[in-house]
Design a protein around this motif. Structure first.
Motif, PDB file in Angstrom:
ATOM      1  N   THR A   1     -16.977   6.721   7.083  1.00 46.63           N
ATOM      2  CA  THR A   1     -16.409   6.029   8.241  1.00 46.63           C
ATOM      3  C   THR A   1     -16.995   6.546   9.542  1.00 46.63           C
ATOM      4  O   THR A   1     -17.391   5.763  10.414  1.00 46.63           O
ATOM      5  CB  THR A   1     -14.875   6.204   8.259  1.00 46.63           C
ATOM      6  OG1 THR A   1     -14.329   5.711   7.029  1.00 46.63           O
ATOM      7  CG2 THR A   1     -14.250   5.432   9.412  1.00 46.63           C
TER       8      THR A   1
ATOM      9  N   SER B   1     -20.570   5.473  10.024  1.00 41.06           N
ATOM     10  CA  SER B   1     -20.645   4.050  10.344  1.00 41.06           C
ATOM     11  C   SER B   1     -20.229   3.752  11.783  1.00 41.06           C
ATOM     12  O   SER B   1     -20.734   2.799  12.389  1.00 41.06           O
ATOM     13  CB  SER B   1     -19.757   3.251   9.378  1.00 41.06           C
ATOM     14  OG  SER B   1     -20.185   3.409   8.047  1.00 41.06           O
TER      15      SER B   1
ATOM     16  N   MET C   1     -17.954  -1.829   7.316  1.00 43.35           N
ATOM     17  CA  MET C   1     -17.182  -1.394   8.470  1.00 43.35           C
ATOM     18  C   MET C   1     -15.715  -1.793   8.373  1.00 43.35           C
ATOM     19  O   MET C   1     -14.843  -1.128   8.929  1.00 43.35           O
ATOM     20  CB  MET C   1     -17.777  -1.974   9.755  1.00 43.35           C
ATOM     21  CG  MET C   1     -19.046  -1.293  10.229  1.00 43.35           C
ATOM     22  SD  MET C   1     -18.771   0.412  10.768  1.00 43.35           S
ATOM     23  CE  MET C   1     -17.838   0.155  12.277  1.00 43.35           C
TER      24      MET C   1
ATOM     25  N   GLY D   1     -13.157   0.870   6.564  1.00 42.52           N
ATOM     26  CA  GLY D   1     -12.959   2.216   7.084  1.00 42.52           C
ATOM     27  C   GLY D   1     -11.519   2.556   7.406  1.00 42.52           C
ATOM     28  O   GLY D   1     -10.954   3.523   6.870  1.00 42.52           O
TER      29      GLY D   1
ATOM     30  N   TYR E   1      -8.796   4.984   5.336  1.00 41.35           N
ATOM     31  CA  TYR E   1      -8.154   6.123   5.997  1.00 41.35           C
ATOM     32  C   TYR E   1      -6.639   6.065   5.753  1.00 41.35           C
ATOM     33  O   TYR E   1      -6.008   7.080   5.432  1.00 41.35           O
ATOM     34  CB  TYR E   1      -8.446   6.120   7.491  1.00 41.35           C
ATOM     35  CG  TYR E   1      -8.008   7.384   8.199  1.00 41.35           C
ATOM     36  CD1 TYR E   1      -8.923   8.385   8.501  1.00 41.35           C
ATOM     37  CD2 TYR E   1      -6.670   7.603   8.547  1.00 41.35           C
ATOM     38  CE1 TYR E   1      -8.530   9.566   9.137  1.00 41.35           C
ATOM     39  CE2 TYR E   1      -6.261   8.772   9.170  1.00 41.35           C
ATOM     40  CZ  TYR E   1      -7.202   9.740   9.471  1.00 41.35           C
ATOM     41  OH  TYR E   1      -6.790  10.896  10.086  1.00 41.35           O
TER      42      TYR E   1
END
Length: 433
Positions: free
Chosen positions: A118, A121, A145, A148, A152
């Protein structure tokens, strides 16, 4: 907002397989790097960290940029290399002391893999070396993308399942969310003051990643304190309710071009998607409880393997059904998106569990990279520094016009600075909670 910039930062996405295929090699890279470090590097911390950066972080950067078109080939080669190392280095490793306070190693590896991909990116997307199809989708679709923030939330939920038993108070939850709110507010103020380009359609005008995390944290505490309900039911009900609201017109409203002249209209993506992320958080928490990952011993278990395979199959089937009927949308955090993120998260944890078993077989111990320990200890600071460095790089350089080699150099230096700073904080036991 510069229209050309917004177009470059958004894409029509790619396939689910390609998104998946650029994430999977990271597990094999960690395994290969760990075996090599076990076998050829002693306990000198500087040597270890240098080896970790070269063998793990740099390959991560290359796979999502210049090597993205060869993801399937890399998976095949990684499997061959892993099998070869198992045969060559069985019982020939140098045992490096393992931190004793961890026994759920594959979870630590999974979380940190998510964090690394992440953070890389976040800056890589500003360079043309990053495939445009991996940029965030405009409305619906699959992209690197896009997963990400969802991953998380998944990683956070998977390790917090005990909250439903110990009932963290709402007041304590709000207090612990204050740093996130302050970070989110500071990000908004700074970007406004320096006229930094921010795409409103990602989260909203005032909303951002940190505000979403704070909202999920507070709402989850409220639900667990006010309602006596199992996390899996809470997550399922929330996603069902969220999807129905989206289908009744809320989704069309969020994705429309309506003027952002009130707080809700200005931040409709962030506000509405928070319900989906909350559902994802609860389901991730249920996953953590189901697999009892905080008490995982790293020993082979047919029962655990069967659980992983069953859940992976169910989530893949569910993703395909939901994608066909409702689409997959990060902006909405709809049911298709949340189940897709769960599938990736569970698959990676399962793969890293198997890799942990193989490493135990080859070396008699599991090597947790020092950088991973540091980032696992201070994940929020890792993300904060990444955001600050990303802003600095974009102010100093015209990233979208840079060639491949300078782009890779800047990305590498960016990760060196972030990893070094996070490691120093880890050594000094300074932590942003």
């Amino acid at each position: 907002m510069n229209k050309n910039y917004e177009d470059l930062m958004h894409s029509d996405g790619t396939t689910a397989y390609e998104t998946f295929s650029v994430i999977v090699p990271s597990a094999f890279i960690i395994f290969i790097a760990s075996i090599i470090i076990h076998s050829f590097f002693r306990t000198n911390r500087i040597t270890q960290i240098t080896a970790e950066f070269i063998l793990i972080v740099l390959p991560f950067i290359f796979i999502i940029t210049v090597l993205a078109n060869y993801a399937t080939d890399i998976i095949i080669l990684s499997i061959i290399a892993s099998i070869t190392l198992i045969g060559l280095l069985r019982n020939k490793c140098t045992i490096i002391p393992i931190q004793k306070h961890k026994n759920y190693n594959y979870v630590t590896l999974g979380r940190c893999t998510i964090f690394f991909l992440t953070v890389i990116s976040i800056l890589a997307v500003d360079f043309m070396v990053f495939p445009r199809r991996f940029a965030k989708t405009r409305n619906y679709g699959y992209s690197l993308m896009d997963v990400g923030v969802g991953l998380y939330v998944f990683a956070s939920g998977a390790l917090s399942y005990n909250n439903q038993f110990y009932r963290i108070s709402i007041q304590k939850s709000i207090t612990s969310a204050v740093p996130l709110i302050l970070l989110g507010s500071a990000r908004f103020i700074i970007t406004q003051e320096i006229h930094y380009q921010v795409i409103d359609s990602e989260y909203g005008v005032h909303w951002n990643f940190f505000i979403t995390l704070a909202t999920v944290q507070i709402l989850s505490s409220i639900v667990f304190n006010l309602v006596n309900i199992n996390a899996i039911y809470a997550g399922g009900i929330l996603l069902f309710l969220h999807e129905n609201l989206l289908q009744l017109g809320l989704g069309e409203y969020v994705l429309s071009d309506i003027e952002r002249n009130t707080f809700f209209r200005a931040n409709r993506e962030g506000i509405v998607s928070s319900l989906g992320y909350l559902g994802l958080y609860f389901l991730s928490s249920a996953f953590g409880k189901m697999f009892d990952i905080k008490n995982s011993s790293g020993k082979f278990s047919w029962k655990l393997i069967f659980k992983f395979l069953s859940l992976i199959g169910f989530l893949l089937w569910s993703t395909l059904i939901l994608e066909k009927n409702f689409g997959v949308s990060r902006r909405l955090a709809n049911s298709g998106y949340c189940i897709w993120v769960l599938f990736i998260g569970v698959f990676m944890f399962a793969l890293l569990y198997v890799i942990e078993l193989l490493e135990n077989y080859v070396c008699g111990a599991v090597y947790i990279p020092v950088l991973f320990e540091a980032i696992n200890y201070n994940a929020l600071m890792f993300f904060l520094v990444a955001n600050l460095l990303t802003g600095a790089v974009n102010i100093i350089f015209d990233t979208l016009s840079m060639y491949t080699m300078p782009s890779l150099v800047i990305l590498s230096v960016y990760m060196i600075c972030n990893c070094a700073f996070t490691y120093i904080l880890f050594v000094k036991k300074i932590r942003l909670k």
